[in-house]
Design a protein around this motif. Sequence first.
Motif, PDB file in Angstrom:
ATOM      1  N   GLY A   1      -8.049  -3.977 -12.130  1.00 38.39           N
ATOM      2  CA  GLY A   1      -8.749  -2.853 -13.049  1.00 38.39           C
ATOM      3  C   GLY A   1      -9.419  -3.274 -14.327  1.00 38.39           C
ATOM      4  N   ALA A   2      -8.481  -4.111 -14.999  1.00 36.92           N
ATOM      5  CA  ALA A   2      -8.753  -4.550 -16.179  1.00 36.92           C
ATOM      6  C   ALA A   2      -9.904  -5.589 -16.272  1.00 36.92           C
ATOM      7  N   LEU A   3     -10.009  -6.532 -15.074  1.00 40.26           N
ATOM      8  CA  LEU A   3     -10.979  -7.415 -14.889  1.00 40.26           C
ATOM      9  C   LEU A   3     -12.392  -6.721 -14.620  1.00 40.26           C
ATOM     10  N   LEU A   4     -12.256  -5.755 -13.853  1.00 39.25           N
ATOM     11  CA  LEU A   4     -13.279  -5.108 -13.446  1.00 39.25           C
ATOM     12  C   LEU A   4     -14.055  -3.917 -14.506  1.00 39.25           C
ATOM     13  N   GLY A   5     -12.904  -3.756 -15.677  1.00 36.34           N
ATOM     14  CA  GLY A   5     -13.480  -2.677 -16.447  1.00 36.34           C
ATOM     15  C   GLY A   5     -13.262  -1.262 -15.982  1.00 36.34           C
ATOM     16  N   VAL A   6     -12.307  -0.937 -14.973  1.00 35.38           N
ATOM     17  CA  VAL A   6     -12.080   0.262 -14.707  1.00 35.38           C
ATOM     18  C   VAL A   6     -10.481   0.702 -14.701  1.00 35.38           C
ATOM     19  N   PRO A   7     -10.114   1.922 -14.573  1.00 39.73           N
ATOM     20  CA  PRO A   7      -8.722   2.304 -14.723  1.00 39.73           C
ATOM     21  C   PRO A   7      -8.155   1.435 -13.693  1.00 39.73           C
ATOM     22  N   PRO A   8      -6.739   1.433 -13.860  1.00 42.64           N
ATOM     23  CA  PRO A   8      -5.812   0.804 -13.003  1.00 42.64           C
ATOM     24  C   PRO A   8      -5.814   1.229 -11.535  1.00 42.64           C
ATOM     25  N   LEU A   9      -6.071   0.255 -10.573  1.00 45.27           N
ATOM     26  CA  LEU A   9      -6.178   0.658  -9.288  1.00 45.27           C
ATOM     27  C   LEU A   9      -4.949   1.171  -8.460  1.00 45.27           C
ATOM     28  N   GLU A  10      -5.038   2.199  -7.733  1.00 51.12           N
ATOM     29  CA  GLU A  10      -3.674   2.738  -7.070  1.00 51.12           C
ATOM     30  C   GLU A  10      -3.601   2.264  -5.572  1.00 51.12           C
ATOM     31  N   PRO A  11      -2.430   1.873  -4.766  1.00 57.35           N
ATOM     32  CA  PRO A  11      -2.479   1.346  -3.885  1.00 57.35           C
ATOM     33  C   PRO A  11      -2.717   2.333  -2.682  1.00 57.35           C
ATOM     34  N   ARG A  12      -3.052   2.035  -1.649  1.00 58.98           N
ATOM     35  CA  ARG A  12      -3.122   3.067  -0.358  1.00 58.98           C
ATOM     36  C   ARG A  12      -2.478   2.432   0.814  1.00 58.98           C
ATOM     37  N   GLU A  13      -2.078   3.000   1.850  1.00 58.09           N
ATOM     38  CA  GLU A  13      -1.263   2.475   2.793  1.00 58.09           C
ATOM     39  C   GLU A  13      -2.296   2.475   4.052  1.00 58.09           C
ATOM     40  N   PRO A  14      -2.112   1.521   4.990  1.00 56.61           N
ATOM     41  CA  PRO A  14      -2.739   1.504   6.287  1.00 56.61           C
ATOM     42  C   PRO A  14      -2.057   2.379   7.251  1.00 56.61           C
ATOM     43  N   PRO A  15      -2.856   2.555   8.179  1.00 59.20           N
ATOM     44  CA  PRO A  15      -2.188   3.697   9.276  1.00 59.20           C
ATOM     45  C   PRO A  15      -1.068   2.898  10.320  1.00 59.20           C
ATOM     46  N   PRO A  16      -0.019   3.699  10.499  1.00 59.33           N
ATOM     47  CA  PRO A  16       0.721   2.973  11.476  1.00 59.33           C
ATOM     48  C   PRO A  16       0.107   2.240  12.920  1.00 59.33           C
ATOM     49  N   LEU A  17       0.474   1.234  13.355  1.00 59.41           N
ATOM     50  CA  LEU A  17       0.028   1.046  14.453  1.00 59.41           C
ATOM     51  C   LEU A  17      -0.032   2.001  15.851  1.00 59.41           C
ATOM     52  N   ASP A  18       1.045   2.694  15.852  1.00 57.31           N
ATOM     53  CA  ASP A  18       1.251   3.784  17.053  1.00 57.31           C
ATOM     54  C   ASP A  18       0.359   4.922  16.623  1.00 57.31           C
TER      55      ASP A  18
END
Length: 533
Positions: free
Chosen positions: A32-49
């Motif tokens: 985020g600091a490198l891109l000049g945007v606020p800190p980026l929040e992680p998201r989660e992938p869907p479970p395989l099933d």
Amino acid sequence: MTDERERNFWGWGYADRFPDQETRKAIGAQVGALLGVPPLEPREPPPLDTIVLRPPRFELPPALAHLSSSAPRDRITHTHGRSYRDLVRGFRGDFTLAPDWVAYPSSEDDISALLAWCSDAHIALIPYGGGTSVVGGVEPDIGPSYNGVIALDLRCFDRVLDVDPLSRVARIQAGARGPAIEAQLAPHGLTLRHYPQSFEFSTLGGWIATRAGGHFATLHTHIDDFVSSIRMLTPAGVYATRRLPASGAGPSPDRLALGSEGILGVITEAWLRVQARPRYRASASVAFPSFADGAAAARALAQSGLHPANCRLIDRTEMLLNGVAADGEAVLLLGFESADHPLDTWIHRALAITAEHRGRCPDGPKIRDDGERTAASAASTYRESFFQAPYLQTALVSLGVVVDTFETACPWDRFDALHTAVDTAVRGAGARALACRFTHVYPDGPAPYYTFLAPAEPGEELERWYAIRRAAADAVLATGGTITHHHAVGRLHRPWYDHERPDPFALALRAAKRALDPQGILNPGVLIDPEPR
């Protein structure tokens, strides 16, 4: 069928290497600091099933069903390669294009039977090695004119079958991955020393089919340089070339198979030129006050006849992304290796050449003659980050960052114009950061490799990514570069490849396709369009 160690079904590599949420949160703050945007929040992938697939559109005859699977995990893990677009779709749970079946043949007879049945049933067949394509080369995007699609996984073809130490060649099956090849050659004191970034997961057949670039920055830069002969199964019969050190007998049949990307046949094995394992090594990290100075030094080295194994020039942004510390705007990671002789003369002459272009190497070279792999500190740091980069890209996808790479090659006299045009085009399309490195250098030109990062609104990542990729490709082609130096054409590069190749060559390629694959079942849509039925 699955690996002993579970692979990430949507991202790069092994599932247990995907960073946890806290680690990704820290990465998000830095990026985020490198891109000049606020800190980026992680998201989660869907479970395989939770992923829903359409049912298979056809049934296999018993003779083929026993070597195939329609299990959801098998189909899901054979849907995408590992490009940015593939990672985003996988992270979203989009496996719409999943193959109907995945076949795991264990013999050439199995493959021949699949080729014959698919030709009769008009089922598309896509050869599949390690699944690391970043250009859509293994994607089952076949259109509506086929009755379905099978992914042909060659993992059972994973052995070094024969070694000829006198000629120093080895016969290797196409499904063998990089580490397995090296492990089987090691008892003979030999090595292929072909290390693409995907080395851990990619296969010999994939390297040949895509003309993959590897370890050496000069001289032997592509898998082409190691191929002595190829064996390929086609719907029209066995395509096997003669093992020779060289030949002037007409157009090379090996060259037709090299870079064929699975549209002409299924590569099952090849004879490869191998080498004695290196004992002597010399390396150095050279800093330059500007990237232009470093490029001039790289050109001088490429034209010197010294043939360094490593001659990787990286700019300041690339240094920042990979944690390389150097006092300058660019650093050249320089290395020599030999199984035969010490390399003091080579490395000292190379450093004299770099000094003529304002290069500084205050720590001097690192020279070893005990066979151990060591390198100057910057080179060692970069090597580790080089193989970790695909894992980092997977983490960045979960943060919503648009991050990808593209590469090209051009003559030295066109590089400045190409570099300027690419920078302007990519930033104009929305990239906030652009890094450049030379992966390979030739006497007549470099192979620049670019990494870009950009922010995007959730759900708009692929639109931003393609706008940047399209702008970059247009700039590369307009300024005299190739659409790809070592990532192949696949489906991604097709629009620009069609403009790069001569029209009569396209006619000849279609004729070869028609002769070897009369029903057009093999990897339709790659390199050329399927012929209408």
